[in-house]
Design a protein around this motif. Structure first.
Motif, PDB file in Angstrom:
ATOM      1  N   VAL A 577      20.653 -10.585   9.484  1.00  0.00           N
ATOM      2  CA  VAL A 577      20.752 -10.917   8.068  1.00  0.00           C
ATOM      3  C   VAL A 577      20.522  -9.638   7.267  1.00  0.00           C
ATOM      4  CG1 VAL A 577      19.674 -12.175   6.168  1.00  0.00           C
ATOM      5  CG2 VAL A 577      20.051 -13.300   8.364  1.00  0.00           C
ATOM      6  N   LEU A 578      21.449  -9.322   6.380  1.00  0.00           N
ATOM      7  CA  LEU A 578      21.366  -8.118   5.559  1.00  0.00           C
ATOM      8  C   LEU A 578      21.002  -8.486   4.135  1.00  0.00           C
ATOM      9  CD1 LEU A 578      24.649  -6.289   6.706  1.00  0.00           C
ATOM     10  CD2 LEU A 578      22.360  -6.180   7.729  1.00  0.00           C
ATOM     11  N   GLY A 579      20.065  -7.720   3.549  1.00  0.00           N
ATOM     12  CA  GLY A 579      19.680  -7.908   2.162  1.00  0.00           C
ATOM     13  C   GLY A 579      19.870  -6.637   1.367  1.00  0.00           C
ATOM     14  N   GLY A 580      19.484  -6.681   0.107  1.00  0.00           N
ATOM     15  CA  GLY A 580      19.641  -5.526  -0.749  1.00  0.00           C
ATOM     16  C   GLY A 580      18.718  -4.380  -0.359  1.00  0.00           C
ATOM     17  N   ALA A 583      17.555  -3.774   3.557  1.00  0.00           N
ATOM     18  CA  ALA A 583      16.662  -4.669   4.299  1.00  0.00           C
ATOM     19  C   ALA A 583      17.459  -5.458   5.337  1.00  0.00           C
ATOM     20  CB  ALA A 583      15.958  -5.617   3.347  1.00  0.00           C
ATOM     21  N   GLU A 584      16.833  -5.686   6.509  1.00  0.00           N
ATOM     22  CA  GLU A 584      17.468  -6.434   7.588  1.00  0.00           C
ATOM     23  C   GLU A 584      16.468  -7.389   8.229  1.00  0.00           C
ATOM     24  OE1 GLU A 584      19.349  -4.063  10.536  1.00  0.00           O
ATOM     25  OE2 GLU A 584      20.448  -2.810   9.095  1.00  0.00           O
ATOM     26  N   HIS A 585      16.982  -8.539   8.662  1.00  0.00           N
ATOM     27  CA  HIS A 585      16.189  -9.484   9.437  1.00  0.00           C
ATOM     28  C   HIS A 585      16.975  -9.756  10.719  1.00  0.00           C
ATOM     29  CE1 HIS A 585      13.568 -13.364   9.519  1.00  0.00           C
ATOM     30  NE2 HIS A 585      13.981 -13.079  10.742  1.00  0.00           N
ATOM     31  N   ARG A 586      16.463  -9.245  11.845  1.00  0.00           N
ATOM     32  CA  ARG A 586      17.126  -9.436  13.130  1.00  0.00           C
ATOM     33  C   ARG A 586      16.642 -10.755  13.719  1.00  0.00           C
ATOM     34  NH1 ARG A 586      15.908  -3.068  14.630  1.00  0.00           N
ATOM     35  NH2 ARG A 586      17.421  -2.209  13.094  1.00  0.00           N
ATOM     36  N   LEU A 587      17.525 -11.744  13.731  1.00  0.00           N
ATOM     37  CA  LEU A 587      17.123 -13.112  14.007  1.00  0.00           C
ATOM     38  C   LEU A 587      16.652 -13.341  15.431  1.00  0.00           C
ATOM     39  CD1 LEU A 587      19.977 -14.917  12.030  1.00  0.00           C
ATOM     40  CD2 LEU A 587      17.568 -14.757  11.382  1.00  0.00           C
ATOM     41  N   ASP A 588      17.214 -12.623  16.406  1.00  0.00           N
ATOM     42  CA  ASP A 588      16.812 -12.847  17.795  1.00  0.00           C
ATOM     43  C   ASP A 588      15.378 -12.431  18.057  1.00  0.00           C
ATOM     44  OD1 ASP A 588      19.179 -13.985  18.492  1.00  0.00           O
ATOM     45  OD2 ASP A 588      20.018 -12.222  19.491  1.00  0.00           O
ATOM     46  N   GLY A 594      13.551  -2.032   6.832  1.00  0.00           N
ATOM     47  CA  GLY A 594      14.208  -1.497   5.640  1.00  0.00           C
ATOM     48  C   GLY A 594      13.800  -2.123   4.336  1.00  0.00           C
ATOM     49  N   GLY A 595      12.852  -3.056   4.320  1.00  0.00           N
ATOM     50  CA  GLY A 595      12.442  -3.675   3.071  1.00  0.00           C
ATOM     51  C   GLY A 595      11.944  -5.087   3.299  1.00  0.00           C
ATOM     52  N   PRO A 596      11.743  -5.832   2.233  1.00  0.00           N
ATOM     53  CA  PRO A 596      11.245  -7.208   2.376  1.00  0.00           C
ATOM     54  C   PRO A 596      12.273  -8.112   3.058  1.00  0.00           C
ATOM     55  CG  PRO A 596      11.895  -6.762   0.101  1.00  0.00           C
ATOM     56  CD  PRO A 596      11.964  -5.459   0.819  1.00  0.00           C
ATOM     57  N   ASP A 597      11.784  -9.195   3.629  1.00  0.00           N
ATOM     58  CA  ASP A 597      12.636 -10.141   4.346  1.00  0.00           C
ATOM     59  C   ASP A 597      13.669 -10.742   3.382  1.00  0.00           C
ATOM     60  OD1 ASP A 597      13.803 -12.046   5.936  1.00  0.00           O
ATOM     61  OD2 ASP A 597      11.971 -13.221   6.253  1.00  0.00           O
TER      62      ASP A 597
END
Length: 722
Positions: A577-580, A583-588, A594-597
């Protein structure tokens, strides 16, 4: 003319019975008066029709002749017509429609011959015309006077259903409880709670539902899947699996086509896949009826079900739906009057909204007034009538969808005055069903539920001056058109109306056709959920492939203030999941860099919902979810909707279950997540009804597992947090 004598209302004391009887007498007298005046007017207009002797009679004598003739015609209709209709049930509909006129004319000719002194006479052809006009006038008058008399309407359906049971030789209904599931499409949990609790200064908006909530029923929230839309939710609820349904509409690379869940072909395909996945016909497979739904649920009795609308077999005859309803002139008049009133109401409300300068606001012209009237009047009336027929027939399980609120909220907002009016009418429909259940041949349990809620907010285009497709094309370095096209609504009512009229499916829309490589990616929308596919690339493109082909695209999208997050697949990290701001949330792994969730504003269950959808075989190359206002829950729809659902954010993800307390609790306090879990709860309740007593459940997990064991063919629930 049809003289309909309505019996007294349900037991409730002598004054009530007298009032009901008095109202019935007044209706009969009014119909008789209108019929008499119609007969007099036709005698003055038609040369081959007379109510006096050749030598002439006094006005009083002529009026008396007309009154006697109208009365005799009405009595013949009341006594002879039911016998004729029963004899003509075997006649094809087209032939029957022609015979009705001649039989009506014959009854009028017989009525005139029975008038004392033989003053009245008519040529055969003229008798047909006079009888048709009188029948229309009397039916319109009687129905207009009783248009809000739900008691008379309910009792009449009960009588008709009782006759059908006797005609078909059906035995007594079982004494075990039947279950009626009524889906209030798009009504979120918080909205329903507000509607049934009211305030110190305002009574409950939905008093009938409030009475259930305050006495016999419990209210339980449940969290939807991602996507939060009817196609995914109802498929999971009725068939136990909504696997591989990533949105309302999406592009499938294997077939090269856009699948749209509320079109007959799309709904039929999704139902076929669900049955294949679970090995089970559905929730309603045992003595069930499906009314007004996208899917049949395995029911043998269907009406207004989109997934079978394209079929022309015995199980989907038109008599099972609209024809069966509108073949009764009383039903036709009742609904036609309300349809016109609703269309006019929408025109007035839209004009007032423009004059007030309401924001947010979307266009409400074109065919929308008719679509709204169809959803809030025609579809509602036909579905409710079918449910009442099922209840009076003693059917074991009924599932009905009322789509009116969802349609209006898309255009007027989830809490607008227009939507509140629809909620009042839905409450009246629920009350009608509940009262009918009290007179049913078996006890009934009524369960209300929703498939999703709705989140309010300005559209993406109104907020930022461009469409999602414009933004994607700009990120790809492609030219952006100055003309912004209108995205077709994802509401259920438009497709349901086309299916009801047996109209062919709409041709490819500009955003639903497969573009060539030179035209760039295919961009689709489902509420505040956006989908980007590259048709010329087989299989799902990885993040690395997208970056290599369009280096600026992902950052352009992720950093836009109207976008909350993107879902892509990385060759290295799996679903990401990529954010502004990078920022990244690697789901696995759950790693956030890179920043907040990016998923934090969407609640604690967001990661599980997105992870589940990321595993679908047909998930698009890029999935986009709009930003959500953490304070208000507002989102930006990528369609022309100010009340939307489809993605994450706000009240769209909070649906409800309002169930009788005599049934076992849906959970033991743990959160109920996903349509597939709701399916198991409803399965358990049907098993309890068949057994005649609730199944004890000390823990929700134990209860759900018990339901799954009792139905080994049911699809096991998807992985959700407890």
């Amino acid at each position: 003319m049809r003289l309909r004598i309505f019996p007294p209302a349900l037991p409730g004391g002598t004054p009530r019975r007298l009032r009901s009887f008095g109202a019935a007498v007044l209706r009969v007298l009014a119909v008789w008066l209108v019929s008499t005046l119609t007969l007099l007017a036709l005698a003055g207009i038609l040369p081959d029709f007379r109510l006096q002797s050749p030598d002439g009679d006094s006005a009083t004598f002529i009026a008396t002749t007309a009154a006697i003739g109208a009365g005799v015609f009405g009595l013949l209709g009341a006594v002879v017509w039911p016998v004729l209709v029963r004899a003509l049930l075997l006649v094809p509909a087209l032939v029957l429609g022609t015979l009705v006129f001649f039989l009506n004319g014959s009854l009028l000719w017989l009525a005139l011959s029975l008038v004392p002194y033989g003053r009245g006479s008519a040529e055969p052809g003229t008798a047909v015309v006079v009888a048709a006009v009188m029948s229309a006038a009397s039916s319109a008058t009687g129905t207009a006077l009783a248009v809000r008399d739900d008691g008379a309407y309910r009792r009449r359906l009960a009588r008709l259903t009782g006759r059908r049971r006797r005609r078909e030789g059906l035995g007594p209904a079982p004494r075990t409880p039947g279950t009626v599931f009524v889906q209030l499409d798009g009504v979120g949990h918080d909205l329903l709670r507000e509607a049934v609790t009211g305030s110190e200064s305002q009574p409950p908006l939905m008093p009938a539902v409030a009475e259930m909530y305050g006495s016999t029923h419990r209210l339980t929230p449940w969290r939807t899947d991602w996507p939060s839309q009817t196609g995914a939710s109802q498929l999971g609820i009725l068939h136990g699996s909504n696997k591989d349904v990533p949105a309302f509409r999406w592009y499938e690379k294997e077939s090269g086509e856009v699948l749209i869940s509320n079109r007959p072909s799309g709904a039929a395909e999704l139902q076929r896949r669900a049955v294949e996945e679970t090995g089970d016909r559905g929730l309603l497979a045992v003595d069930g009826a499906s009314r007004g739904n996208l899917f049949s649920g395995g029911a043998s009795q269907v009406a207004l079900v989109v997934s079978v609308a394209a079929r022309r077999d015995r199980e989907n005859r038109s008599r099972a739906g609209y024809f069966a309803y509108f073949s009764d002139p009383a039903n036709a008049t009742r609904t036609a009057v309300s349809f016109v009133a609703e269309a006019v109401r929408e025109l007035i409300q839209a004009k007032r909204s423009r004059m007030r300068g309401d924001r947010p606001r979307v266009p409400r012209g074109g065919l929308y007034p008719l679509i709204r009237a169809f959803a809030t009047v025609v579809q509602r009336d036909v579905v409710v009538a079918a449910v009442l027929g099922d209840v009076f027939s003693g059917r074991s399980a009924v599932f009905a969808d009322l789509v009116g609120y969802d349609e209006v909220a898309h255009h007027s907002g989830p809490r607008g005055g227009d939507a509140r009016q629809v909620l009042r009418k839905l409450d009246r429909s629920v009350a009608l069903i509940a009262k009918a259940a009290q007179r049913a041949p078996r006890p009934y349990r009524i369960v209300l539920l929703s498939d999703h809620g709705q989140s309010a907010g300005e559209t993406f285009r109104a907020s930022y001056g461009l469409t999602l497709e414009d933004l994607v094309r700009a990120g790809c370095g492609l030219p952006v058109s100055r003309r912004v096209g209108r995205t077709p609504s994802g509401a259920e009512a438009r497709a349901a109306a086309r299916a009801a009229l047996h109209r062919p499916e709409e041709g490819p829309q500009s955003e639903e056709r497969t573009p060539s490589r030179s035209e760039g990616p295919l961009v689709l929308a489902s509420g505040n959920l956006g989908l980007v596919s590259f048709p010329d690339v087989p299989g799902r493109m990885s993040r690395e492939q997208v970056d290599k082909r369009h280096p600026a695209l992902l950052r352009t999208l992720a950093d836009h203030p109207g976008i909350g997050f993107l879902l892509v697949h990385s060759d290295r990290y799996g679903p990401v999941v990529l954010g502004g701001g990078g920022a990244e949330h690697r789901l696995d792994t759950g790693e956030i860099t890179g920043g907040p969730d990016p998923l934090a504003p969407f609640g604690p269950g967001a990661a599980d919902a997105v992870r589940r959808s990321a595993g679908f075989r047909n998930v698009p190359d890029i999935v986009i979810n709009s930003v959500v206002d953490p304070g208000t829950g507002a989102v930006h729809a990528f369609e022309q909707q100010i009340g939307s659902h489809g993605g994450l954010g706000g009240e769209q993800n909070e649906a409800f279950l309002l169930s009788p307390r005599e049934l076992s609790a849906p959970t033991d306090g743990e959160e109920l997540v996903g349509a597939e879990r709701v399916h198991l709860v409803l399965r358990r309740w049907l098993n309890e009804a068949a057994a005649g007593s609730p199944v004890p459940a000390t823990r929700a997990a134990d209860a759900l597992e018990a339901a799954d064991r009792e139905l080994p063919s049911a699809h096991p629930p998807a992985a959700h947090p407890a």
